[in-house]
Design an enzyme around this catalytic site. Structure first.
Site, PDB file in Angstrom:
ATOM      1  CD  GLU A 118      40.251 -13.599  -2.474  1.00 55.58           C
ATOM      2  OE1 GLU A 118      41.258 -13.165  -1.861  1.00 55.58           O
ATOM      3  OE2 GLU A 118      40.183 -14.751  -2.912  1.00 55.58           O
ATOM      4  CB  CYS A 163      43.213 -18.944  -4.431  1.00 55.07           C
ATOM      5  SG  CYS A 163      41.785 -18.576  -5.460  1.00 55.07           S
ATOM      6  CB  CYS A 207      37.636 -22.872  -9.675  1.00 51.59           C
ATOM      7  SG  CYS A 207      39.346 -23.173  -9.320  1.00 51.59           S
ATOM      8  CB  THR A 219      38.183 -15.350  -6.187  1.00 55.25           C
ATOM      9  OG1 THR A 219      37.839 -15.476  -4.814  1.00 55.25           O
ATOM     10  CG2 THR A 219      39.404 -16.207  -6.475  1.00 55.25           C
ATOM     11  CG  HIS A 277      33.444 -22.118  -5.583  1.00 59.19           C
ATOM     12  ND1 HIS A 277      34.307 -22.250  -6.640  1.00 59.19           N
ATOM     13  CD2 HIS A 277      34.074 -21.304  -4.704  1.00 59.19           C
ATOM     14  CE1 HIS A 277      35.409 -21.550  -6.425  1.00 59.19           C
ATOM     15  NE2 HIS A 277      35.292 -20.948  -5.246  1.00 59.19           N
ATOM     16  CB  CYS A 305      41.571 -25.593  -4.980  1.00 60.65           C
ATOM     17  SG  CYS A 305      40.550 -24.796  -3.726  1.00 60.65           S
ATOM     18  CE1 TYR A 359      36.466 -22.851  -2.623  1.00 59.21           C
ATOM     19  CE2 TYR A 359      36.495 -22.721  -0.242  1.00 59.21           C
ATOM     20  CZ  TYR A 359      36.463 -22.105  -1.463  1.00 59.21           C
ATOM     21  OH  TYR A 359      36.440 -20.736  -1.532  1.00 59.21           O
ATOM     22  CD  GLU A 410      39.104 -18.733  -1.336  1.00 56.79           C
ATOM     23  OE1 GLU A 410      40.104 -19.427  -1.536  1.00 56.79           O
ATOM     24  OE2 GLU A 410      38.575 -18.021  -2.191  1.00 56.79           O
TER      25      GLU A 410
HETATM   26 FE1  SF4 Z   1      40.444 -20.431  -5.576  1.00 56.12          FE
HETATM   27 FE2  SF4 Z   1      39.902 -22.909  -4.819  1.00 56.12          FE
HETATM   28 FE3  SF4 Z   1      37.904 -21.230  -5.458  1.00 56.12          FE
HETATM   29 FE4  SF4 Z   1      39.575 -22.238  -7.318  1.00 56.12          FE
HETATM   30  S1  SF4 Z   1      38.119 -23.386  -6.040  1.00 56.12           S
HETATM   31  S2  SF4 Z   1      38.867 -20.126  -7.142  1.00 56.12           S
HETATM   32  S3  SF4 Z   1      41.501 -22.273  -6.221  1.00 56.12           S
HETATM   33  S4  SF4 Z   1      39.323 -21.048  -3.735  1.00 56.12           S
HETATM   34 FE    FE Z   2      36.999 -19.561  -3.449  1.00 58.80          FE
END
Ligand code: SF4
Ligand code: FE
Length: 487
Positions: free
Chosen positions: A257, A100, A104, A191, A292, A299, A296, A447
């Site tokens: 986190e 991660c 983001c 995060t 968000h 990422c 996902y 996550e």
């Molecule tokens: Fe982390 Fe993915 Fe959230 Fe970006 S989108 S902060 S990489 S979990």
């Molecule tokens: Fe996240």
């Protein structure tokens, strides 16, 4: 400045005045702390790739506010193309860090706050949007990392914020004066919190009138007086203290986190973006969560690419690559991973312009994306473990390999195919372990379940956005039901 170099980013973090507790102790040098450092390296990569000409199109954008080149993580999406590029950027970073990369959440929070404050001002005559734009200009100009802080600790989940036995279980306003507000409470699972320059706090649930003190959004420096962090543990994290590079699986990168505690923090009015407007807390939550959930589809896919590669390498090193069931499992992993990517791209391509001009993803498809993310990475992990074999969890330590006597024994007995070194085999096994069970599993596995909202949160949104009435009408039309008659 507009674009910071990775070195400037690291230096800027050294100048912060964080109060971070890790394993019961106050951390003095968070930048070089071996447990924290890999997570910093991941965020640093968002600065490093933005400097590379080959990634300029994905990693940077032109600010609609200033016309300057900015890091895409500080950009407000101006088109569906921007939304698509965001997902591709996240896949790229997932591939490069296998973890991660944290930045983001701030990007998603800023995009959600932009359109929500704009619409709130239009309806209620408030002045929040201009304040937000002033903040955003600073973020773009200084290329800052912002932590989007939404998740309250929530106490008794059956009770609304104001009904909790302890009023601090949701972040709330405890004092208001002509200069600003004072807030208290805590945000969980934050995060990238201690790799961030600023925090953008948002409410965590839709609220009723009695929760007015909890409908609060604001920005503040991440090291503001009264804020402290209790750093979260990750599986196998103390392996990072052993000084090796094999047993950690991914020696360079990670995520983090933390529990973020607000102990009576003063926020001046110019940094307050919502204060009591309960009717808009639901919109902010829905939009941030939507962005968000789209994230996902980028990422996790990038990290999935690394895991599929690691499983394929493990099969090569074990001499199992030609087995038809192994080939088929790798196909299945790819199919699942690309399905997630398809969802991320689809909710972006189907996005639309909001009143502020910022583009929002298709919320139904973003929720479908994340719902799939709560499942497919688990299956991808299962297949990776299947292909890698039990050695990934029973193998001797790096120190045993380095012991002159034991090393020879291990080289002899833990060898796979004759042309591959035992060390390379160990490295790939540990990488699979790291991604499925170790520190990266926090970001890839669990996550995937709970980040951006647990599965049930998406099902509620899918029910809300699914338009069942329209589907019933379609069925009536085809079935020739004109007006429903009572039997
Ligand atoms: Fe982390 Fe993915 Fe959230 Fe970006 S989108 S902060 S990489 S979990
Ligand atoms: Fe996240």
């Amino acid at each position: 400045m507009a674009l910071k170099t990775p070195e400037q980013y690291e230096e800027s973090l050294r100048k912060m005045n964080f109060k971070i507790y890790l394993m019961g102790e106050l951390v003095k040098n968070w930048v070089d702390n071996p447990i924290i450092r890999p997570s910093l390296n991941s965020v640093k990569m968002t600065y490093a790739l933005a400097q590379k000409p080959e990634y300029e199109d994905l990693m940077t954008a032109t600010s609609h506010l200033t016309g300057k080149k900015v890091n895409r993580f500080t950009h407000l999406h101006q088109s569906t193309e921007d939304l698509v590029k965001k997902v591709k950027m996240q896949r790229l970073l997932g591939q490069q860090t296998a973890s991660c990369f944290q930045r983001c959440v701030g990007m998603d929070a800023m995009n959600a706050v932009d359109s929500t404050t704009y619409e709130m001002d239009q309806k209620l005559g408030t002045k929040y949007h201009e304040r937000f734009i002033n903040f955003l200009k600073m973020v773009q100009e200084e290329d800052l990392t912002v932590d989007g802080a939404m998740t309250d600790v929530k106490g008794d989940r059956s009770l609304a914020p104001h009904q909790q036995a302890d009023p601090d279980l949701y972040v709330h306003v405890v004092e208001k004066n002509d200069k600003g507000i004072v807030v208290r409470g805590a945000k969980a699972h934050q995060t990238g919190a201690v790799n961030s320059h600023w925090i953008l706090v948002m409410p965590t649930v839709a609220m009723g009138k009695d929760d007015a003190d909890y409908a609060v959004s604001f920005v503040c420096p991440a090291d503001e007086k009264g804020i402290f962090y209790i750093y979260g543990r990750q599986s196998c994290d103390t392996r990072k203290l052993e000084g090796g590079t094999i047993d950690v699986g991914n020696a360079q990168f990670g995520g983090h986190e933390a529990l973020m505690v607000f102990d009576n923090v003063f926020i001046p009015w110019e940094n307050v973006l919502m204060c009591g407007e309960t009717e808009f807390s639901g919109m902010l939550v829905e939009r941030f969560a939507g962005y968000h959930r789209q994230s996902y589809g980028g990422c996790k896919v990038g990290v999935g690419d690394v895991l599929i590669g690691a499983a394929a390498l493990a099969a090569d090193y074990n001499g199992a690559a030609k087995a038809s069931h192994v080939k088929d499992k790798l196909i299945e992993m790819t199919h699942l991973n690309e399905t997630l990517f398809s969802c991320g791209i689809a909710c972006s391509a189907q996005g639309h312009k909001t009143a502020s001009g910022t583009y929002l993803i298709d919320l139904l498809l973003a929720n479908v994306c994340k719902q799939n993310v709560t499942r497919f990475p688990y299956e991808i992990c299962r297949l990776a473990e299947d292909i890698a074999g039990g050695m990934m969890v029973t193998m001797a330590s790096e120190k045993d390999f380095k012991n002159p006597e034991l090393g020879k024994v291990l080289e002899k007995y833990l060898k796979g195919t004759a042309n591959v070194s035992c060390e390379d085999r160990a490295r790939v096994m540990r990488l699979v372990e790291n991604l499925t069970l170790g520190t990266a599993a926090v970001g890839y596995r669990t996550e995937s379940m709970h980040g951006a909202g647990s599965p049930q949160a998406q099902r509620i949104m899918i029910a809300r956005q699914g338009n069942l009435e329209q589907k019933k009408n379609l069925a009536k039309n085809i079935a020739g039901i004109k007006e429903e008659k009572k039997a």
